[in-house]
Design a protein around this motif. Structure first.
Motif, PDB file in Angstrom:
ATOM      1  N   GLU A  50      29.859   5.225  33.806  1.00  0.00           N
ATOM      2  CA  GLU A  50      28.667   5.961  34.208  1.00  0.00           C
ATOM      3  C   GLU A  50      28.489   7.186  33.318  1.00  0.00           C
ATOM      4  OE1 GLU A  50      28.912   6.920  38.312  1.00  0.00           O
ATOM      5  OE2 GLU A  50      28.854   4.830  38.983  1.00  0.00           O
ATOM      6  N   THR A  51      27.248   7.509  32.990  1.00  0.00           N
ATOM      7  CA  THR A  51      26.952   8.656  32.139  1.00  0.00           C
ATOM      8  C   THR A  51      25.995   9.607  32.848  1.00  0.00           C
ATOM      9  OG1 THR A  51      25.090   7.556  31.062  1.00  0.00           O
ATOM     10  CG2 THR A  51      27.242   7.290  30.033  1.00  0.00           C
ATOM     11  N   ARG A  52      26.076  10.886  32.470  1.00  0.00           N
ATOM     12  CA  ARG A  52      25.160  11.899  32.963  1.00  0.00           C
ATOM     13  C   ARG A  52      24.789  12.794  31.780  1.00  0.00           C
ATOM     14  NH1 ARG A  52      26.791  16.066  37.673  1.00  0.00           N
ATOM     15  NH2 ARG A  52      27.383  14.068  38.654  1.00  0.00           N
ATOM     16  N   THR A  53      23.500  13.004  31.563  1.00  0.00           N
ATOM     17  CA  THR A  53      23.033  13.836  30.467  1.00  0.00           C
ATOM     18  C   THR A  53      22.358  15.086  31.022  1.00  0.00           C
ATOM     19  OG1 THR A  53      22.706  11.918  29.030  1.00  0.00           O
ATOM     20  CG2 THR A  53      21.566  13.941  28.422  1.00  0.00           C
ATOM     21  N   ILE A  54      22.784  16.216  30.527  1.00  0.00           N
ATOM     22  CA  ILE A  54      22.194  17.502  30.896  1.00  0.00           C
ATOM     23  C   ILE A  54      21.862  18.249  29.613  1.00  0.00           C
ATOM     24  CG2 ILE A  54      23.313  17.728  33.148  1.00  0.00           C
ATOM     25  CD1 ILE A  54      25.497  19.298  31.824  1.00  0.00           C
ATOM     26  N   ARG A  55      21.038  19.278  29.727  1.00  0.00           N
ATOM     27  CA  ARG A  55      20.636  20.042  28.543  1.00  0.00           C
ATOM     28  C   ARG A  55      21.034  21.502  28.716  1.00  0.00           C
ATOM     29  NH1 ARG A  55      17.567  17.556  24.805  1.00  0.00           N
ATOM     30  NH2 ARG A  55      16.794  15.478  25.346  1.00  0.00           N
ATOM     31  N   THR A  56      21.373  22.113  27.615  1.00  0.00           N
ATOM     32  CA  THR A  56      21.745  23.528  27.667  1.00  0.00           C
ATOM     33  C   THR A  56      20.512  24.373  27.945  1.00  0.00           C
ATOM     34  OG1 THR A  56      21.473  23.718  25.265  1.00  0.00           O
ATOM     35  CG2 THR A  56      23.672  23.202  26.074  1.00  0.00           C
ATOM     36  N   ASP A  57      20.745  25.513  28.603  1.00  0.00           N
ATOM     37  CA  ASP A  57      19.633  26.410  28.926  1.00  0.00           C
ATOM     38  C   ASP A  57      19.345  27.337  27.744  1.00  0.00           C
ATOM     39  OD1 ASP A  57      21.655  28.321  28.937  1.00  0.00           O
ATOM     40  OD2 ASP A  57      21.813  28.362  31.131  1.00  0.00           O
ATOM     41  N   GLY A  58      18.543  28.371  27.997  1.00  0.00           N
ATOM     42  CA  GLY A  58      18.116  29.254  26.906  1.00  0.00           C
ATOM     43  C   GLY A  58      19.228  30.040  26.269  1.00  0.00           C
ATOM     44  N   VAL A  59      20.371  30.153  26.928  1.00  0.00           N
ATOM     45  CA  VAL A  59      21.501  30.891  26.346  1.00  0.00           C
ATOM     46  C   VAL A  59      22.631  29.949  25.948  1.00  0.00           C
ATOM     47  CG1 VAL A  59      20.958  33.043  27.548  1.00  0.00           C
ATOM     48  CG2 VAL A  59      22.409  31.313  28.673  1.00  0.00           C
ATOM     49  N   GLY A  60      22.309  28.633  25.831  1.00  0.00           N
ATOM     50  CA  GLY A  60      23.286  27.669  25.332  1.00  0.00           C
ATOM     51  C   GLY A  60      24.304  27.210  26.351  1.00  0.00           C
ATOM     52  N   HIS A  61      24.053  27.445  27.640  1.00  0.00           N
ATOM     53  CA  HIS A  61      25.026  27.104  28.670  1.00  0.00           C
ATOM     54  C   HIS A  61      24.684  25.750  29.311  1.00  0.00           C
ATOM     55  CE1 HIS A  61      26.765  27.276  32.817  1.00  0.00           C
ATOM     56  NE2 HIS A  61      27.801  27.752  32.137  1.00  0.00           N
ATOM     57  N   TYR A  62      25.709  24.994  29.606  1.00  0.00           N
ATOM     58  CA  TYR A  62      25.524  23.748  30.345  1.00  0.00           C
ATOM     59  C   TYR A  62      26.510  23.721  31.502  1.00  0.00           C
ATOM     60  CZ  TYR A  62      29.890  21.834  28.521  1.00  0.00           C
ATOM     61  OH  TYR A  62      31.212  21.626  28.260  1.00  0.00           O
ATOM     62  N   GLN A  63      26.176  22.972  32.537  1.00  0.00           N
ATOM     63  CA  GLN A  63      27.078  22.813  33.676  1.00  0.00           C
ATOM     64  C   GLN A  63      26.781  21.501  34.377  1.00  0.00           C
ATOM     65  OE1 GLN A  63      27.139  26.003  36.501  1.00  0.00           O
ATOM     66  NE2 GLN A  63      28.915  25.177  37.599  1.00  0.00           N
ATOM     67  N   ALA A  64      27.835  20.759  34.675  1.00  0.00           N
ATOM     68  CA  ALA A  64      27.733  19.497  35.413  1.00  0.00           C
ATOM     69  C   ALA A  64      28.702  19.550  36.571  1.00  0.00           C
ATOM     70  CB  ALA A  64      28.049  18.313  34.507  1.00  0.00           C
TER      71      ALA A  64
END
Length: 596
Positions: free
Chosen positions: A55-69
């Protein structure tokens, strides 16, 4: 009343909210994505893959380059970060326990712009056509020339006529293919499968640029079978024998630390060294050792490429080492030492054409040198077209097998053991060779020098009629006892290349081959005349200029002069004293090349 109300609300929530919702939210991954200067990157697609469930999950970094899953199950994961203009980044080996959180920061590297993005850039730069580690490469090289003594060309020939030709009869203009480089196509790849380890492969083939046919040296002989000498087109010998990949076809593994190991059809170590140390770079139009593979094959041009061969290369600091082994392959034919034998009383032979070699070399500043040694059993030299029905009395062609004296004349007088149609006649020897070569760069000059000594002896294991040669061509005539005594060849060369204003190279080269008198008894010269077993020389002097209009497109003009004397001026080794029609040749050539 207020404390009782608070207790009542809390108790109600505990009873109403499911237990799963009251538990922890699961494992989590978070972090920052930046470029190599530390600047945060927004809108980076970060894909997290569960290796256990796929299984995969794709998220995108916010305006300050941060990601969280969050809410990830326990397990093993791999991450991949993708953003246009940057190289993809992958992180593996991520293991998360239940409710565990991990922080993984990613640094992305700016992707080098594709220099081949437009047709203009492709034509004017030296970028490669590479996609996912696989590179397409090739060249188209063609010119026009004149020879003082030459023959018509045929569609299978992939060389011009720079060298003196044994059957060259008159002057002529001609299309001259592949003067600086073999026209053809290739594909090679190098893909990393573990840190510092790569899968490698290469497949390439040569083509006659004016006919579109695959390079096929044996075919140039078989199309002349049965014709009188005066009707020949140009015939050559060589390892390119119409195979789909007539240059190289191999695969293997490579390590940054432990070197490269490959298996398949490969250039001999002598061919590798020739291409590096020949001032003309193995040019067919202006180099004897490029046109004729005797040097690179360690005695026979057939052996400039080895089938079923394993090759190892290692570089350590300024030194390098190479080793190569060829396994025996093909058919050994049918053999008997008795005259007049037939298929009923000959002995089937097993091929013993294994070979091995080594290369030791190094570089120091602008100086480099290599020493190459090679040994080849049952080496085959294809010497001349066969006699046939159209010329039953022609005295200048190969007519008998010297072992058994059975005629191979196309069935005019006897029934042949092997039908000579589309077959070859070969001399078989066991060969040893040792080569030393060096070059020195002194801007804008490059100086080259080299020498090879070759020993040829009758084979320890005989090869029989019906044996196979390069490209699975069949030998209907075989000589296992051609040499009265050991034949010794010496080949040396020297040259200088001058680069004018970075775009024009002017190259002057000289090549010489000498052979000893291996005739017994030694009856050469004077009233006895000469045979091919007498001492002799071959000389070639060439001068050409090559101007690079772009990184890929160049034009050239030059001239080659060649001459033969003594035993090397004898046309057919099987007919005593038949000389070359003309012992010299002058061949000016002009042409263009496009390489990618």
């Amino acid at each position: 009343m207020r404390p009782l109300l608070i207790v009542f609300v809390a108790l109600s929530l505990f009873l109403v909210v499911p237990q799963a919702a009251r538990a922890q939210t699961g494992a989590s991954l978070s972090g920052m994505v930046t470029n190599q200067t530390g600047t945060a990157l927004s809108d980076v697609a970060v894909t997290i893959k569960n290796l256990g469930t796929s299984e995969t999950r794709t998220i995108r970094t916010d305006g300050v380059g941060h990601y969280q899953a969050a809410g990830l199950p326990a397990g093993n994961f791999v991450m991949r970060a993708v953003k246009k203009g940057f190289g993809d980044e992958t992180r593996g080996g991520i293991s998360l326990a239940a409710d565990q959180g991990a922080t993984i920061d990613i640094v992305m590297q700016t992707k080098t712009p594709d220099a081949c993005a437009s047709g203009l850039e492709f034509a004017t730069t030296d970028c490669t056509l590479t996609w996912h580690g696989v590179t397409l490469y090739g060249a188209y090289d063609v010119g026009i020339g004149w020879v003082s003594h030459g023959l018509p060309v045929n569609g299978n020939n992939y060389e011009g006529e720079a060298l003196v030709n044994r059957n060259g009869s008159s002057s002529r203009f001609l299309i001259a293919p592949n003067n600086l480089q073999q026209t053809g196509l290739g594909v090679r790849g190098k893909e990393e499968f573990a840190p510092g380890w790569y899968v490698v492969f290469n497949g390439s083939t040569g083509i006659n640029p004016q006919s579109g046919l695959l390079a096929d040296a044996p075919k140039t002989n078989t199309v002349n079978n049965g014709l009188p000498r005066g009707s020949y087109s140009e015939a050559i010998d060589g390892a390119r024998a119409g195979q789909p990949f007539n240059d190289e076809y191999y695969g293997g593994v490579s390590s940054d630390r432990f070197g490269t190991l490959t298996f398949g059809r490969q250039r001999s170590l002598g061919t590798d060294a020739m291409l590096q140390y020949d001032p003309a770079g193995g040019s067919y139009g202006f180099s004897y050792i490029g046109y004729n593979g005797t040097l690179s094959g360690g005695g026979d041009t057939d052996d400039s490429r080895w089938d079923d061969a394993i090759k190892y290369r290692l570089t350590y600091r300024q030194f390098h080492f190479g080793a190569m082994y060829k396994f025996a392959n093909g058919s050994g034919g049918c053999y008997s030492p008795l005259p007049g034998w037939t298929a009923a009383d000959c002995t089937p032979e097993r091929a013993h054409n294994n070979a091995y070699g080594f290369d030791i070399g190094g570089e120091h500043g602008h100086f480099s040198m290599d020493i190459v040694g090679q040994h080849y059993n049952q080496a085959i030299s294809v010497v001349n077209p066969l006699l046939g029905p159209q010329s039953p009395t022609q005295p200048y062609q190969s007519t008998t097998n010297s072992i058994n004296q059975n005629q191979i004349d196309g069935g005019i007088n006897v029934v042949n053991l092997v039908d000579p149609n589309n077959t070859l006649y070969g001399i078989v020897t066991d060969n040893d060779a040792i080569m030393g070569a060096a070059k020195y760069a002194w801007n804008p000059f490059k100086f080259f020098v080299g020498y090879e000594f070759i020993w040829l002896n009758n084979p320890h294991q005989p090869l029989g009629v019906g044996a196979s040669d390069q490209g699975e061509y069949i030998l209907s005539g075989v000589e296992d006892n051609n040499l009265d005594s050991e034949r010794k060849l010496q080949i040396w060369w020297t040259g200088v290349k001058y680069t004018y204003r970075t775009k024009t190279d002017v190259t002057l080269s000289f090549y010489q081959q000498r052979q000893n008198d291996f005739r017994v008894p030694s009856t050469c010269g004077g009233s006895a005349g000469f045979r091919s077993s007498c001492a002799g020389t071959l000389n070639e002097l060439s001068l050409y200029a090559d101007h690079h209009f772009t990184k890929r497109f160049d034009g050239y003009v030059g001239v080659a002069y060649s001459a033969v004397t003594g035993g090397l001026a004898i046309a057919i080794p099987h007919s005593p004293g038949v000389p070359f029609l003309h012992p010299t040749n002058v061949a000016p050539t002009i042409g263009v090349r496009f390489a990618f």
